[in-house]
Structure formats: C-alpha cells, structure tokens
Design a protein around this motif. Structure first.
Motif, PDB file in Angstrom:
ATOM      1  N   SER A  31      -7.509   1.956  -4.643  1.00  0.00           N
ATOM      2  CA  SER A  31      -7.708   1.625  -3.160  1.00  0.00           C
ATOM      3  C   SER A  31      -8.282   0.509  -2.977  1.00  0.00           C
ATOM      4  N   SER A  32      -8.550  -0.243  -1.141  1.00  0.00           N
ATOM      5  CA  SER A  32     -10.187  -1.172  -1.502  1.00  0.00           C
ATOM      6  C   SER A  32     -11.323  -1.031  -2.870  1.00  0.00           C
ATOM      7  N   GLY A  33     -11.161  -2.011  -3.800  1.00  0.00           N
ATOM      8  CA  GLY A  33     -12.396  -2.135  -4.898  1.00  0.00           C
ATOM      9  C   GLY A  33     -11.557  -1.584  -5.928  1.00  0.00           C
ATOM     10  N   GLU A  49      -6.288  -2.486  -7.817  1.00  0.00           N
ATOM     11  CA  GLU A  49      -5.993  -2.409  -5.860  1.00  0.00           C
ATOM     12  C   GLU A  49      -4.442  -4.159  -5.864  1.00  0.00           C
ATOM     13  N   GLY A  50      -5.068  -4.553  -6.947  1.00  0.00           N
ATOM     14  CA  GLY A  50      -4.700  -6.386  -6.778  1.00  0.00           C
ATOM     15  C   GLY A  50      -3.717  -6.500  -8.469  1.00  0.00           C
ATOM     16  N   ARG A  64      -2.272   7.394   0.251  1.00  0.00           N
ATOM     17  CA  ARG A  64      -3.483   6.823   0.496  1.00  0.00           C
ATOM     18  C   ARG A  64      -4.628   7.902   1.603  1.00  0.00           C
ATOM     19  N   THR A  66      -6.082   5.322   3.702  1.00  0.00           N
ATOM     20  CA  THR A  66      -6.068   4.546   4.674  1.00  0.00           C
ATOM     21  C   THR A  66      -5.245   3.529   3.855  1.00  0.00           C
ATOM     22  N   ASP A  84      -2.868   0.073   3.568  1.00  0.00           N
ATOM     23  CA  ASP A  84      -2.799  -1.187   3.817  1.00  0.00           C
ATOM     24  C   ASP A  84      -1.910  -1.927   3.550  1.00  0.00           C
ATOM     25  N   GLN A  93       0.970  -4.624   3.323  1.00  0.00           N
ATOM     26  CA  GLN A  93       0.299  -6.585   3.432  1.00  0.00           C
ATOM     27  C   GLN A  93       2.127  -6.996   3.824  1.00  0.00           C
ATOM     28  N   SER A  98       0.148 -12.410   2.919  1.00  0.00           N
ATOM     29  CA  SER A  98      -0.908 -12.048   1.499  1.00  0.00           C
ATOM     30  C   SER A  98      -0.343 -12.518   0.421  1.00  0.00           C
ATOM     31  N   GLU A 110       1.012 -11.065  -5.832  1.00  0.00           N
ATOM     32  CA  GLU A 110      -0.159 -10.324  -7.241  1.00  0.00           C
ATOM     33  C   GLU A 110       1.299  -9.315  -8.359  1.00  0.00           C
TER      34      GLU A 110
END
Length: 244
Positions: free
Chosen positions: A206-208, A212-213, A230, A232, A234, A236, A240, A243
């Motif tokens: 998740s974000s952070g 994530e990346g 998840r 939430t 997300d 791509q 984008s 990765e």
C-alpha cells in the motif's frame, strides 16, 4: 637410368602433395563454415534479438494480471484489469482477450478484446477498464458495463483462444483459480493486487509501504499466496513509471 628418366619421380608423389585434395579440401571447408555457417545466422536473427518486440506466447507469458476490481466507488460496474510485464521485452497483446468465468467455471463471457497495438513495456503496466470505470485514465476502455460477480469468479488473459490462458486470477468461491482462490471479498473501494515478492503484504504493497514501488512480479501459480486484498485500489497504466 630409371631414376634419371623420372620413373619414380613422375609416379604422382609430388603431384599429389601439391595439388591433391588435402590442401584444397581444408581451405574451402574451413572458410565456408565460419563465414556462412549457422553460428552467425543464429546470433544475428535468433530469439534473443526478436524477443525485444515479441508477439509470441513466450513474451506474452511474462505478462501477469497485476491488479483487478469487480466493483468500485462508482458501483458494481466500476471495474478495471491491470497488467504488468515482468519480462525484458515488449509484449504485444493486440487480439488477446479478457474473459470472465463464473464461480463454477462453467460459464465463460468474453469481457473485452484488446485492440491492435496494445502492448506492455518491460516492467511497465497496461490498464483496461469497463465503461462504468471511474479513476486513472485507462489505456483501453471496453464498451460493456456488465460487471463481474463480487462473490466469486475467475478473470483470465487469453491469447489465441480459451485454451491459451496467459494468466488468471480466481477470487472468492472460484473453481478455476490457480491452486486456490484469493480471499476474502474486496471492499467497494478495494482491489486484488499481485505481490512484488513472496514476503509482501497488503500493508507493504500500500501507499508508503516497503514494496509499493517494486512491481508486481510474484507468480507461483497460487492465487491465494501471490495476491493481497487492498483496502484502497491503486490502478497503474502505461503512463505510470516502470517498476523493477
């Protein structure tokens, strides 16, 4: 006098050595083999070079379904399917289809046919979405707003017919999942996402989070282990960043 007259000398010993097959055979055979043999042809036109822009199943096989939803904030038809290319060559997917299989696996519905020119760059993404989708601009929007069942089903990427399934994700009560379906059901704002690695979790993806990346390359043919739920979503797209 026999010696002087050349009986022994003219018997072919000298002539055979100078003009015989040993000299000409060695030169002709070695040169032709090195200059035009299969080694050069293989290096110049072999599968390594061709793989940089590939339409075959070998390159398509590096593409996985990396994230998907069966619903969204916009309702039951607010769906998307995201692809990720784990390989080092561009995978072209024009003509490939997304299919939805009912929870029992008996009923198959072709959800969308990818357009000519559809491709996924190495370590990049491609986003396809339904007509009811609302979110990040998709690379391709399929015209139907018909939704997939939330409780259970299987989404597939097929190239060359239903017998050529490149990847599939079974969720909930799906009978056609890879080994075991991903559970539990997603929330209206959530999604199913493929892990970056075996140790990734919903929190780390998740974000952070630490993963994530790092891409979505975990694929052991076990949906329950390869994906997370998840809270939430997300999505791509090809716009984008790539990765690893």
């Amino acid at each position: 006098r026999l010696d002087d007259a050349g009986v022994i000398d003219s018997g072919g010993v000298d002539a055979g050595t100078d003009a015989g097959s040993p000299d000409t055979g060695t030169d002709a055979g070695t040169d032709a083999g090195i200059d035009s043999g299969p080694r050069d042809a293989g290096t110049d036109t072999g599968p390594v070079d061709a793989g940089s822009d590939c339409t075959g199943i070998a390159c398509r096989g590096t593409v996985v379904i990396s994230e998907l939803t069966t619903q969204g904030p916009g309702g039951g038809t607010d769906e998307f399917i995201e692809l990720y290319n784990r390989g080092t060559g561009t995978a072209t997917l024009g003509g490939c289809v997304f299919s939805y299989y009912s929870a029992s696996g008996v009923t198959r519905t072709v959800r969308a046919t990818l357009p000519a020119g559809a491709m996924v760059q190495p370590h990049g993404y491609y986003l396809a979405a339904s007509a009811g989708y609302a979110g990040l601009a998709a690379d391709f929007v399929w015209p139907s707003a018909t939704g997939s069942a939330d409780a259970g089903g299987t989404i597939t990427l097929e190239c060359g017919g239903s017998s050529m399934i490149v990847d599939r994700i079974g969720y909930g009560t799906a009978a056609l999942a890879e080994t075991a379906a991903i559970m539990p059901a997603m929330s209206p704002s959530g999604s199913y996402e493929r892990k970056a690695n075996a140790g990734a979790t919903a929190a780390s993806m998740s974000s952070g989070g630490a993963d994530e990346g790092l891409g979505n390359g975990e694929d052991t043919d076990h949906n329950e282990l390869d994906l997370v739920v998840r809270a939430t979503r997300d999505p791509q797209s090809s716009a984008s960043p790539t990765e690893p």
